[in-house]
Scaffold this motif. Structure first.
Motif, mmCIF file in Angstrom:
data_model
loop_
_atom_site.group_PDB
_atom_site.id
_atom_site.type_symbol
_atom_site.label_atom_id
_atom_site.label_comp_id
_atom_site.label_asym_id
_atom_site.label_seq_id
_atom_site.Cartn_x
_atom_site.Cartn_y
_atom_site.Cartn_z
ATOM 1 N N THR A 128 32.597 34.090 44.127
ATOM 2 C CA THR A 128 33.768 34.404 43.308
ATOM 3 C C THR A 128 34.561 35.550 43.921
ATOM 4 O O THR A 128 35.796 35.503 43.977
ATOM 5 C CB THR A 128 33.343 34.764 41.871
ATOM 6 O OG1 THR A 128 32.609 33.667 41.317
ATOM 7 C CG2 THR A 128 34.545 35.072 41.000
ATOM 8 N N SER A 129 33.871 36.562 44.398
ATOM 9 C CA SER A 129 34.554 37.705 45.021
ATOM 10 C C SER A 129 35.299 37.280 46.278
ATOM 11 O O SER A 129 36.459 37.672 46.486
ATOM 12 C CB SER A 129 33.547 38.802 45.366
ATOM 13 O OG SER A 129 32.891 39.245 44.205
ATOM 14 N N VAL A 133 39.377 37.424 46.873
ATOM 15 C CA VAL A 133 39.979 38.117 48.023
ATOM 16 C C VAL A 133 40.902 37.172 48.777
ATOM 17 O O VAL A 133 42.025 37.542 49.161
ATOM 18 C CB VAL A 133 38.877 38.702 48.943
ATOM 19 C CG1 VAL A 133 39.448 39.140 50.283
ATOM 20 C CG2 VAL A 133 38.171 39.851 48.252
ATOM 21 N N ILE A 134 40.477 35.936 48.987
ATOM 22 C CA ILE A 134 41.318 34.961 49.691
ATOM 23 C C ILE A 134 42.604 34.703 48.905
ATOM 24 O O ILE A 134 43.701 34.677 49.479
ATOM 25 C CB ILE A 134 40.536 33.645 49.944
ATOM 26 C CG1 ILE A 134 39.443 33.884 50.980
ATOM 27 C CG2 ILE A 134 41.470 32.525 50.377
ATOM 28 C CD1 ILE A 134 38.486 32.722 51.145
ATOM 29 N N ALA A 136 44.046 36.732 46.757
ATOM 30 C CA ALA A 136 44.864 37.949 46.815
ATOM 31 C C ALA A 136 45.592 38.059 48.154
ATOM 32 O O ALA A 136 46.770 38.441 48.206
ATOM 33 C CB ALA A 136 43.992 39.181 46.580
ATOM 34 N N VAL A 137 44.925 37.715 49.241
ATOM 35 C CA VAL A 137 45.569 37.752 50.566
ATOM 36 C C VAL A 137 46.702 36.735 50.628
ATOM 37 O O VAL A 137 47.801 37.034 51.108
ATOM 38 C CB VAL A 137 44.524 37.510 51.682
ATOM 39 C CG1 VAL A 137 45.188 37.228 53.015
ATOM 40 C CG2 VAL A 137 43.583 38.702 51.791
ATOM 41 N N LEU A 138 46.468 35.519 50.130
ATOM 42 C CA LEU A 138 47.521 34.495 50.152
ATOM 43 C C LEU A 138 48.717 34.892 49.284
ATOM 44 O O LEU A 138 49.874 34.700 49.686
ATOM 45 C CB LEU A 138 46.955 33.146 49.696
ATOM 46 C CG LEU A 138 45.952 32.496 50.665
ATOM 47 C CD1 LEU A 138 45.367 31.240 50.042
ATOM 48 C CD2 LEU A 138 46.601 32.189 51.987
ATOM 49 N N VAL A 139 48.464 35.466 48.119
ATOM 50 C CA VAL A 139 49.564 35.937 47.262
ATOM 51 C C VAL A 139 50.312 37.070 47.949
ATOM 52 O O VAL A 139 51.547 37.132 47.924
ATOM 53 C CB VAL A 139 49.023 36.362 45.871
ATOM 54 C CG1 VAL A 139 50.073 37.137 45.083
ATOM 55 C CG2 VAL A 139 48.565 35.149 45.099
ATOM 56 N N GLY A 140 49.590 37.975 48.608
ATOM 57 C CA GLY A 140 50.230 39.072 49.344
ATOM 58 C C GLY A 140 51.108 38.559 50.470
ATOM 59 O O GLY A 140 52.233 39.048 50.659
ATOM 60 N N ILE A 141 50.639 37.580 51.224
ATOM 61 C CA ILE A 141 51.443 37.002 52.315
ATOM 62 C C ILE A 141 52.684 36.332 51.744
ATOM 63 O O ILE A 141 53.788 36.505 52.290
ATOM 64 C CB ILE A 141 50.588 36.005 53.137
ATOM 65 C CG1 ILE A 141 49.506 36.751 53.922
ATOM 66 C CG2 ILE A 141 51.465 35.172 54.064
ATOM 67 C CD1 ILE A 141 48.503 35.844 54.598
#
Length: 156
Positions: A128-129, A133-134, A136-141
């Motif tokens: 789940t963690s 994280v994946i 969150a990274v995709l949303v950030g990009i």
């Protein structure tokens, strides 16, 4: 019945205790080892015609609840919960439904015990963690590339 003896040759009385499963005492609704068969009142079981009509009524009501549950699988609502409610209605009268509910209860208990296993919980928390994280990274990009555009500021 089983009789055991100790070293002195005395016969030990067999135990009739059985583990209590669920919160209800022996013979209660939560007891999975309850006798199979009809739970209709005695006066209904006494007459074959009345008992048969009782079974038809229980089947029709259970069928209506199961159909409602199946429709709730695609419509809003607790579909599986309603389906198992219909199965519980059938289980008041039909042995096959009682056996299905026993099997389901056993499988749900096994799954719950497996989910509470520390190794499985640790693995689920790690997965789940990593997934969060994946995401969150995709949303950030996405936000870095396109930014946030509010619906009322869209240029046509």
């Amino acid at each position: 019945m089983r009789a055991e003896s100790d070293e002195r040759g005395h016969v030990v009385a067999p135990t009739t205790e059985r583990p209590v499963v669920g919160d209800v005492a022996e013979g209660g609704a939560a007891d999975p080892e309850r006798e199979l068969g009809s739970r209709a009142p005695g006066f209904i079981k006494a007459s074959r015609t009345l008992h048969l009509s009782w079974q038809v009524g229980v089947f029709v009501v259970g069928l209506a609840v199961v159909i409602a549950g199946v429709s709730m699988l695609v419509l809003p609502g607790p579909g599986w919960l309603v389906i198992f409610g219909g199965m519980a209605i059938w289980a008041t009268e039909f042995v096959w439904a009682q056996l299905v509910l026993r099997w389901t209860r056993r499988k749900v208990t096994e799954a719950a015990q497996k989910a509470l296993d520390p190794k499985v919980r640790r693995r689920n928390i790690i997965l789940t963690s990593v997934g969060l994280v994946i995401i969150a990274v995709l949303v950030g990009i996405y936000l870095w590339k396109f930014g946030i555009v509010m619906p009322w500021k869209i240029d046509e």
